[in-house]
Design a protein around this motif. Structure first.
Motif, mmCIF file in Angstrom:
data_model
loop_
_atom_site.group_PDB
_atom_site.id
_atom_site.type_symbol
_atom_site.label_atom_id
_atom_site.label_comp_id
_atom_site.label_asym_id
_atom_site.label_seq_id
_atom_site.Cartn_x
_atom_site.Cartn_y
_atom_site.Cartn_z
ATOM 1 N N GLU A 42 0.109 0.397 -2.425
ATOM 2 C CA GLU A 42 0.890 -0.566 -1.631
ATOM 3 C C GLU A 42 0.181 -0.814 -0.311
ATOM 4 O OE1 GLU A 42 4.960 0.563 -1.312
ATOM 5 O OE2 GLU A 42 5.522 -1.209 -0.123
ATOM 6 N N ASN A 43 0.062 -2.084 0.039
ATOM 7 C CA ASN A 43 -0.592 -2.487 1.286
ATOM 8 C C ASN A 43 0.095 -1.816 2.480
ATOM 9 O OD1 ASN A 43 -1.705 -3.888 3.477
ATOM 10 N ND2 ASN A 43 -1.788 -5.828 2.358
ATOM 11 N N LEU A 44 -0.679 -1.116 3.302
ATOM 12 C CA LEU A 44 -0.087 -0.457 4.476
ATOM 13 C C LEU A 44 0.435 -1.475 5.476
ATOM 14 C CD1 LEU A 44 -2.640 2.423 5.210
ATOM 15 C CD2 LEU A 44 -0.330 2.633 4.277
ATOM 16 N N GLU A 45 -0.082 -2.690 5.407
ATOM 17 C CA GLU A 45 0.279 -3.709 6.404
ATOM 18 C C GLU A 45 1.353 -4.663 5.904
ATOM 19 O OE1 GLU A 45 -3.759 -4.442 8.789
ATOM 20 O OE2 GLU A 45 -4.018 -4.628 6.626
ATOM 21 N N VAL A 46 1.582 -4.687 4.594
ATOM 22 C CA VAL A 46 2.554 -5.625 4.009
ATOM 23 C C VAL A 46 3.399 -4.874 2.975
ATOM 24 C CG1 VAL A 46 2.888 -7.855 2.870
ATOM 25 C CG2 VAL A 46 0.839 -7.471 4.262
ATOM 26 N N PRO A 47 4.509 -4.259 3.398
ATOM 27 C CA PRO A 47 5.349 -3.556 2.421
ATOM 28 C C PRO A 47 5.764 -4.491 1.289
ATOM 29 C CG PRO A 47 6.053 -3.061 4.665
ATOM 30 C CD PRO A 47 5.025 -4.159 4.769
ATOM 31 N N GLY A 48 5.704 -3.980 0.079
ATOM 32 C CA GLY A 48 6.051 -4.810 -1.075
ATOM 33 C C GLY A 48 4.878 -5.589 -1.647
ATOM 34 N N GLN A 49 3.720 -5.503 -0.987
ATOM 35 C CA GLN A 49 2.514 -6.101 -1.580
ATOM 36 C C GLN A 49 1.697 -4.962 -2.208
ATOM 37 O OE1 GLN A 49 -1.292 -7.827 0.385
ATOM 38 N NE2 GLN A 49 -0.018 -9.590 -0.128
ATOM 39 N N PHE A 50 1.408 -5.141 -3.486
ATOM 40 C CA PHE A 50 0.770 -4.079 -4.261
ATOM 41 C C PHE A 50 -0.611 -4.496 -4.745
ATOM 42 C CE2 PHE A 50 5.365 -3.709 -4.676
ATOM 43 C CZ PHE A 50 5.549 -2.428 -4.186
ATOM 44 N N PHE A 51 -1.470 -3.478 -4.879
ATOM 45 C CA PHE A 51 -2.807 -3.677 -5.417
ATOM 46 C C PHE A 51 -2.962 -2.838 -6.672
ATOM 47 C CE2 PHE A 51 -3.220 -4.407 -0.914
ATOM 48 C CZ PHE A 51 -3.758 -5.676 -0.948
ATOM 49 N N ILE A 52 -3.624 -3.407 -7.633
ATOM 50 C CA ILE A 52 -4.019 -2.645 -8.809
ATOM 51 C C ILE A 52 -5.538 -2.660 -8.841
ATOM 52 C CG2 ILE A 52 -3.744 -2.318 -11.282
ATOM 53 C CD1 ILE A 52 -1.297 -4.182 -11.164
ATOM 54 N N LEU B 37 -13.432 -8.601 2.977
ATOM 55 C CA LEU B 37 -12.126 -8.019 2.638
ATOM 56 C C LEU B 37 -12.121 -6.575 3.096
ATOM 57 C CD1 LEU B 37 -9.446 -8.532 0.884
ATOM 58 C CD2 LEU B 37 -10.610 -7.223 -0.881
ATOM 59 N N TYR B 38 -11.019 -6.157 3.705
ATOM 60 C CA TYR B 38 -10.859 -4.746 4.095
ATOM 61 C C TYR B 38 -9.379 -4.439 4.017
ATOM 62 C CZ TYR B 38 -12.116 -0.346 6.377
ATOM 63 O OH TYR B 38 -12.348 0.982 6.656
ATOM 64 N N LEU B 39 -8.971 -3.962 2.860
ATOM 65 C CA LEU B 39 -7.563 -3.731 2.560
ATOM 66 C C LEU B 39 -7.266 -2.240 2.557
ATOM 67 C CD1 LEU B 39 -7.082 -6.171 -0.423
ATOM 68 C CD2 LEU B 39 -5.933 -6.311 1.785
ATOM 69 N N VAL B 40 -6.239 -1.843 3.258
ATOM 70 C CA VAL B 40 -5.855 -0.432 3.279
ATOM 71 C C VAL B 40 -4.510 -0.295 2.577
ATOM 72 C CG1 VAL B 40 -7.213 0.239 5.277
ATOM 73 C CG2 VAL B 40 -4.954 -0.748 5.647
ATOM 74 N N SER B 41 -4.448 0.641 1.635
ATOM 75 C CA SER B 41 -3.224 0.793 0.850
ATOM 76 C C SER B 41 -3.008 2.264 0.510
ATOM 77 C CB SER B 41 -3.294 -0.059 -0.424
ATOM 78 O OG SER B 41 -4.338 0.384 -1.268
ATOM 79 N N GLU B 42 -1.787 2.554 0.097
ATOM 80 C CA GLU B 42 -1.394 3.946 -0.196
ATOM 81 C C GLU B 42 -1.030 4.069 -1.666
ATOM 82 O OE1 GLU B 42 1.537 5.387 2.521
ATOM 83 O OE2 GLU B 42 1.614 7.386 1.608
ATOM 84 N N ASN B 43 -1.546 5.105 -2.298
ATOM 85 C CA ASN B 43 -1.290 5.359 -3.718
ATOM 86 C C ASN B 43 0.218 5.492 -3.949
ATOM 87 O OD1 ASN B 43 -1.180 6.393 -6.346
ATOM 88 N ND2 ASN B 43 -3.036 7.618 -6.073
ATOM 89 N N LEU B 44 0.756 4.701 -4.870
ATOM 90 C CA LEU B 44 2.188 4.787 -5.167
ATOM 91 C C LEU B 44 2.548 6.123 -5.793
ATOM 92 C CD1 LEU B 44 2.938 1.242 -6.661
ATOM 93 C CD2 LEU B 44 3.651 2.142 -4.441
ATOM 94 N N GLU B 45 1.574 6.792 -6.382
ATOM 95 C CA GLU B 45 1.841 8.035 -7.098
ATOM 96 C C GLU B 45 1.534 9.279 -6.263
ATOM 97 O OE1 GLU B 45 0.927 6.968 -11.635
ATOM 98 O OE2 GLU B 45 -0.733 6.476 -10.304
ATOM 99 N N VAL B 46 0.784 9.107 -5.178
ATOM 100 C CA VAL B 46 0.387 10.261 -4.339
ATOM 101 C C VAL B 46 0.560 9.884 -2.865
ATOM 102 C CG1 VAL B 46 -1.423 11.951 -3.838
ATOM 103 C CG2 VAL B 46 -1.368 10.845 -6.088
#
Lengths: 100, 100
Positions: A42-52, B37-46
């Motif tokens: 999940e994007n740290l900057e946009v809650p509810g935006q997901f990356f796969i 592009l520089y996207l920061v995100s958090e693992n939904l599972e961890v």
């Protein structure tokens, strides 16, 4: 090897549903032939935006995955929840550099 | 074009600090030459495991970024918080397929 990035944004009412759906999709997809990586985040900057973030042995393996009935059903389900920005881009991976 | 995936896991006491640090790093890095592009995100599972999904115009641009003093300081800072699994892999991107 194939690298793929998918991105989609859920309306606020469906954030938790989205998190659960993507975790279920990840668990299932990792059992499919040729799936080397299937990370949902999940994007740290946009809650509810997901990356796969995906890696597949070949484009054939990825296309086989995309053609599964469950994948089409998942796409229809998220669209039914109001997701209208789903994008998926795949690249053939060239030379790799392990930086760290 | 370069694709890069980075992954790192913060100890529980530092999850919020990690989220804030990565958002700051993203805002800064996006201003650098060649950063697509520089996207920061958090693992939904961890929880506390973060991904940085990057695209750069060239490996030279990415290496210039990695050589900045602020990047070295950020790596030292996260290691100081107990992060011991930081990995970064970059690939030359080949042919792209826009799947959706």
């Amino acid at each position: 090897m194939i690298l793929s990035h998918a991105r989609l944004t859920f309306p606020a009412a469906h954030h938790d549903t989205g998190r659960q759906m993507l975790q279920g999709l990840a668990a299932h997809t990792r059992t499919e032939p040729g799936c080397l990586l299937y990370l949902v985040s999940e994007n740290l900057e946009v809650p509810g935006q997901f990356f796969i973030t995906e890696q597949w042995e070949s484009m054939t393996d990825m296309q086989t995955h995309l053609a599964l009935p469950g994948v089409g059903q998942a796409v229809a389900a998220v669209q039914g929840m109001g997701v209208n920005d789903l994008s998926i881009t795949a690249w053939e991976a060239g030379a790799a550099t392990q930086i760290m």
